[in-house]
Design a protein around this motif. Structure first.
Motif, PDB file in Angstrom:
ATOM      1  N   ARG A   1       0.831  -1.210   0.000  1.00 33.99           N
ATOM      2  CA  ARG A   1       0.000   0.000   0.000  1.00 33.99           C
ATOM      3  C   ARG A   1       0.865   1.259   0.000  1.00 33.99           C
ATOM      4  N   GLU A   2       1.919   1.269   0.794  1.00 29.81           N
ATOM      5  CA  GLU A   2       2.823   2.430   0.827  1.00 29.81           C
ATOM      6  C   GLU A   2       3.576   2.575  -0.496  1.00 29.81           C
TER       7      GLU A   2
ATOM      8  N   PHE B   1       0.335  -3.931  -9.034  1.00 30.46           N
ATOM      9  CA  PHE B   1      -0.426  -4.110  -7.801  1.00 30.46           C
ATOM     10  C   PHE B   1      -1.722  -4.851  -8.054  1.00 30.46           C
ATOM     11  N   PHE B   2      -2.114  -5.621  -7.042  1.00 38.40           N
ATOM     12  CA  PHE B   2      -3.302  -6.450  -7.141  1.00 38.40           C
ATOM     13  C   PHE B   2      -4.114  -6.380  -5.849  1.00 38.40           C
TER      14      PHE B   2
ATOM     15  N   PHE C   1      -6.014  -7.080 -10.930  1.00 34.32           N
ATOM     16  CA  PHE C   1      -5.062  -6.007 -11.236  1.00 34.32           C
ATOM     17  C   PHE C   1      -5.616  -4.666 -10.755  1.00 34.32           C
ATOM     18  N   ASN C   2      -4.817  -3.916 -10.001  1.00 39.47           N
ATOM     19  CA  ASN C   2      -5.208  -2.631  -9.415  1.00 39.47           C
ATOM     20  C   ASN C   2      -4.510  -1.444 -10.026  1.00 39.47           C
ATOM     21  N   GLY C   3      -3.423  -1.663 -10.711  1.00 36.65           N
ATOM     22  CA  GLY C   3      -2.664  -0.551 -11.273  1.00 36.65           C
ATOM     23  C   GLY C   3      -1.178  -0.828 -11.198  1.00 36.65           C
TER      24      GLY C   3
ATOM     25  N   THR D   1      -7.557  -2.763  -1.996  1.00 36.95           N
ATOM     26  CA  THR D   1      -6.652  -2.345  -3.065  1.00 36.95           C
ATOM     27  C   THR D   1      -5.207  -2.370  -2.586  1.00 36.95           C
ATOM     28  N   PHE D   2      -4.344  -2.613  -3.518  1.00 35.80           N
ATOM     29  CA  PHE D   2      -2.897  -2.599  -3.285  1.00 35.80           C
ATOM     30  C   PHE D   2      -2.474  -3.531  -2.150  1.00 35.80           C
ATOM     31  N   SER D   3      -3.076  -4.709  -2.090  1.00 37.21           N
ATOM     32  CA  SER D   3      -2.706  -5.663  -1.043  1.00 37.21           C
ATOM     33  C   SER D   3      -1.618  -6.633  -1.501  1.00 37.21           C
TER      34      SER D   3
END
Length: 183
Positions: free
Chosen positions: A95-96, A116-117, A160-162, A123-125
């Protein structure tokens, strides 16, 4: 040991082939010396990140792990790769890490980008390092080992998150298209 090094070399060569092929095809006359230098530096940095990431293949997953000797979790893998390959210290959690660098779309991914997934209903885990050609390296989960997977598989595509780019390549954007354009 020889077989593992050979395997790592082959995987790295396959992952960087689109980048290398494009670099070889790029018309030299259209780029300034400064742009050529920036592209070579970016390619070198991306190659260092990919090589370092692949050197962790087979290391066991350990929740909260930050040491290859005792095991790594996803962000532990990423922070070790960036620190050892290019001397960049990253925050501890995925996350950071997602707050760093520049956002890039899935179509603009380049080797060395963080992907990130959402694997834990947030999100972003989960984080991995993009290798090129639709592949990324990551430390998966309990019972797993650091491995390479396709970002296009159903599981990863749905989660997929980005992506974020931490390696500055602004000088190369005028003449270096995204990996998706090279296919």
């Amino acid at each position: 040991m020889f077989l593992r090094r050979l395997t790592l070399t082959l995987v790295a060569a396959l992952a960087l082939a689109p980048l290398a092929a494009h670099t070889a095809e790029r018309p030299v006359a259209t780029a300034t010396q400064e742009q050529r230098s920036a592209l070579e530096e970016y390619a070198s940095t991306a190659e260092q990140l990919v090589d370092e990431a692949l050197s962790y293949l087979g290391i066991r997953y350990r929740r909260g792990g930050t040491s290859p000797e005792t095991g790594l979790d996803c962000s532990g893998l990423v922070l070790n790769v960036f620190r050892n390959a290019i001397g960049l210290d990253l925050p501890r959690t995925a996350r950071e890490m997602a707050n760093l660098g520049d956002k890039v779309s899935r179509q603009e991914l380049k080797p060395g980008d963080l992907v990130f997934f959402n694997t834990m209903r947030r999100t972003f885990s989960h984080v991995g390092i993009y290798l090129g050609d639709g592949k990324f390296v990551h430390a998966p989960s309990t019972g797993g080992k650091v491995r390479v997977e396709s970002i296009a598989t159903r599981y990863w595509a749905q989660r997929f998150n980005g992506a974020r780019r931490l390696v500055d390549d602004d000088a190369t954007t005028d003449f270096m298209p995204s990996l998706s354009a090279m296919r």
